[in-house]
Design an enzyme around this catalytic site. Structure first.
Site, PDB file in Angstrom:
ATOM      1  N   ASP A   1     104.459  89.422  82.849  1.00  0.00           N
ATOM      2  CA  ASP A   1     104.028  89.721  81.490  1.00  0.00           C
ATOM      3  C   ASP A   1     102.539  90.072  81.454  1.00  0.00           C
ATOM      4  O   ASP A   1     101.728  89.451  82.139  1.00  0.00           O
ATOM      5  CB  ASP A   1     104.299  88.506  80.600  1.00  0.00           C
ATOM      6  CG  ASP A   1     104.042  88.787  79.136  1.00  0.00           C
ATOM      7  OD1 ASP A   1     104.658  89.728  78.600  1.00  0.00           O
ATOM      8  OD2 ASP A   1     103.222  88.075  78.529  1.00  0.00           O
TER       9      ASP A   1
ATOM     10  N   GLU B   1     104.786  94.363  83.777  1.00  0.00           N
ATOM     11  CA  GLU B   1     104.767  94.983  82.454  1.00  0.00           C
ATOM     12  C   GLU B   1     103.495  95.810  82.355  1.00  0.00           C
ATOM     13  O   GLU B   1     102.388  95.275  82.385  1.00  0.00           O
ATOM     14  CB  GLU B   1     104.779  93.946  81.338  1.00  0.00           C
ATOM     15  CG  GLU B   1     104.757  94.609  79.962  1.00  0.00           C
ATOM     16  CD  GLU B   1     104.298  93.691  78.834  1.00  0.00           C
ATOM     17  OE1 GLU B   1     104.505  94.056  77.663  1.00  0.00           O
ATOM     18  OE2 GLU B   1     103.714  92.624  79.117  1.00  0.00           O
TER      19      GLU B   1
ATOM     20  N   ASP C   1     109.916  94.442  72.647  1.00  0.00           N
ATOM     21  CA  ASP C   1     108.598  94.847  72.164  1.00  0.00           C
ATOM     22  C   ASP C   1     108.605  96.204  71.469  1.00  0.00           C
ATOM     23  O   ASP C   1     107.531  96.762  71.209  1.00  0.00           O
ATOM     24  CB  ASP C   1     107.607  94.905  73.339  1.00  0.00           C
ATOM     25  CG  ASP C   1     107.140  93.528  73.772  1.00  0.00           C
ATOM     26  OD1 ASP C   1     107.061  92.635  72.905  1.00  0.00           O
ATOM     27  OD2 ASP C   1     106.858  93.335  74.967  1.00  0.00           O
TER      28      ASP C   1
END
Length: 578
Positions: A326, A355, A422
């Site tokens: 992340d 990510e 997201d």
């Protein structure tokens, strides 16, 4: 000759090792500028006019401004010197070397003049897990996928499963719910699952970890996670966890100690500007502007050791298959180098996927991530299929440019997605047009890399940007969009069966407003066709097949194949095997 447009950079995406004896060389030129490009190369220590080899480079990709030429040097002795011989459309000749443009190449001064690749070392090769070629990922937002029995469940604030999501609503989804429905994933054809964070946290999304050594009690416990992995593995499904190591919860014990004690041994674990810590004035660095998620100082050796030990613990305890990282591009690069060495020492086939929403070459040289979530391709797909902001030529140019930003080892490892936790759901962006979604799915499963499905997209779930994209999964199959669901099942099966879609070369051939993508492998081809216009488009497939060959329609929506030609209706798409 437009020499200003020329670009070649040794030890980059323009010159890199594919394997122990193969170096891919790329050259960028002005679009349409050159008639011929010759790559001249030889062993640096045995250089002469007689020993040099010359090969014509092939123009493989183009975008709005540039052409890209590629050649793979295959030699047991990888100590290579090389330069380029260029001929433009007017017949003008020039040599492009490390010192610039030359009229002729002086072999006696070659060592000071040619580009070179000194030698392929093991660390030069971006090695990725072999299983990625066969993988179809499925992303699960754990709190919203399915609710299984949980003895720790004592909350009276859970909302009904069909409620409209809010930033703070809890539905009660958990790991047991995934276990209970693992056969649904297996029957769909999924063979890898990416879970959003599962460790103890205060929020519904769990990206604010307050204890890295515990599974969130409302999700289950360590035994539940281990059970999920075991049940998944029995069905040949791999499990990837989410590593949230950029930041944590302000309620984690380390940060609370810093809040209450200016001399805390953990004060250098975080990025604090002044003391005492003030959660209102925000005198410490956080994720985004969220005061409840302080950033770790990942340059600190103690922090590195702690977080890497966390990852090693869960990797060993639960036998997981991968880590998604992340906010990975905000973390210290040396942390990720140490992370990779530690995790790959446990199992070299563990996937490490960062990510990143932007170009990430720096992280993809074989010493940090295996690949990233391919959001730039997501954006292109949204603009072409859903928003119709670009035509087929611009879609092709964008994909070509993106492919040239990385080596093939990376491109074939990318996690490709249409939507996620997201983003707005893809179907919502299309204003619930199922044909636009199916055309995008056709592209996604024909493209290089690993296709990833966000939970519920396969049954027609919609939803605006967070929190709207995080609804509870609809388990009443009478409410599913069966056309979308059956299309997903079929195209997943095709993707897993056809080697050409997993390992084949990729080319583009824009033609009469249709998007055409060609995958080739071992004398087989699959042609992927898409039409985002408001009119029928006819594409001839005759030029792609051998005289005695046949054309087989593998899957299609709004297409008609007749006499080696395909008529694609608006928002139609299909796979055609030759």
């Amino acid at each position: 000759m437009n020499v200003q447009a020329l670009c070649h950079i040794p030890y980059s995406n323009y010159a890199y090792a594919i394997n122990d004896n193969t170096i891919q060389i790329r050259l960028r030129t002005a679009k349409g500028d050159l008639k011929k490009v010759i790559l001249c190369y030889g062993c640096k220590f045995d250089w002469s006019e007689e020993s040099k080899k010359r090969f014509k480079m092939k123009k493989e990709y183009s975008d709005e401004f540039f052409d890209y030429y590629i050649y793979n040097i295959v030699e047991d002795d990888s100590r290579i010197g090389y330069y380029f011989e260029l001929t433009d459309n007017d017949g003008n000749f020039s040599i492009y070397s490390e010192i610039g443009m030359l009229d002729e190449f002086d072999d006696s001064q070659a060592y000071c003049t040619f580009f070179h690749y000194p030698m392929i070392n093991e660390s030069d090769i971006h090695r990725t897990p072999a299983w990625i070629y066969d993988t179809v990922f499925y992303q699960i937002f754990v709190e919203r996928f399915a609710k299984g029995k949980n003895d720790s469940e004592d909350r009276d604030y859970l909302v009904s499963w069909d409620s409209k999501p809010t930033p703070t609503s809890f539905y009660g989804g958990n790991l047991q719910g995934i276990i209970d429905n693992i056969d649904y994933l297996a029957e769909l054809g999924i063979n890898a699952v990416y879970l959003t964070p599962v460790f103890s946290a205060d929020s519904n999304h769990k990206y604010d970890t307050n204890d890295y050594m515990k599974v969130d009690k409302y999700f289950g416990d360590k035994d539940t996670l281990r059970k999920l992995v075991e049940h998944a593995h029995k069905r040949d499904i791999r499990i990837m966890l989410d590593a949230v190591f950029n930041h944590c919860s302000m309620n984690i014990s380390f940060f609370q100690d810093v809040i209450n004690n200016a001399d805390s041994p953990y004060k250098d674990w975080f990025c604090i500007d002044s003391f005492p810590v003030d959660t209102e004035k925000l005198n410490y660095k956080v994720f985004s502007f969220c005061n409840y998620m302080p950033k770790f100082n990942t340059s600190n050796p103690e922090v590195r050791k702690y977080l890497i030990d966390v990852a090693k613990y869960w990797t060993n305890e639960c036998n997981i298959d991968g880590w998604r990282l992340d906010v990975a591009d905000e973390v210290d690069k040396d942390f990720w180098r140490d992370f990779r060495k530690s995790i790959k020492s446990i199992n070299k086939d563990i996937a490490i996927i960062g990510e990143s929403w932007h170009t990430s070459l720096e992280y993809l040289r074989g010493d940090m991530y295996d690949s990233v979530m391919n959001y730039p391709v997501t954006k292109l797909a949204l603009d072409y299929f859903a928003r119709k902001k670009i035509d087929a030529s611009k879609f092709e140019y964008g994909l070509s440019r993106h492919l040239m930003q990385y080596g093939d080892n990376v491109n074939y490892s990318m996690l490709n997605l249409l939507d996620s936790h997201d983003t707005e759901r893809f179907l919502t962006t299309t204003k619930n047009d199922e044909n636009k979604l199916l055309a995008a799915v056709t592209f996604l499963f024909g493209y290089v890399g690993m296709p990833c499905i966000y939970y519920g997209t396969e049954i027609g779930m919609d939803g605006e940007y967070d929190p709207g994209c995080r609804k509870g999964f609809e388990w009443d199959s009478s409410k599913w969009n069966k056309k979308i669901f059956e299309y997903y099942k079929k195209i997943i099966d095709i993707r897993k069966k056809e080697e050409v879609l997993k390992k084949g070369d990729i080319k583009f051939n824009y033609d009469k407003k249709a998007f055409i993508m060609i995958r080739s492998y071992n004398n087989e081809k699959i042609i992927i066709l898409c039409n985002n216009t408001d009119k029928n488009v006819e594409v001839s497939l005759a030029k792609y097949k051998k005289k005695e060959g046949s054309i087989k329609e593998l899957i299609a929506n709004r297409c008609l194949l007749k006499d080696n030609k395909v008529v694609i209706k608006p928002d139609g798409s299909g796979f055609y095997k030759i």
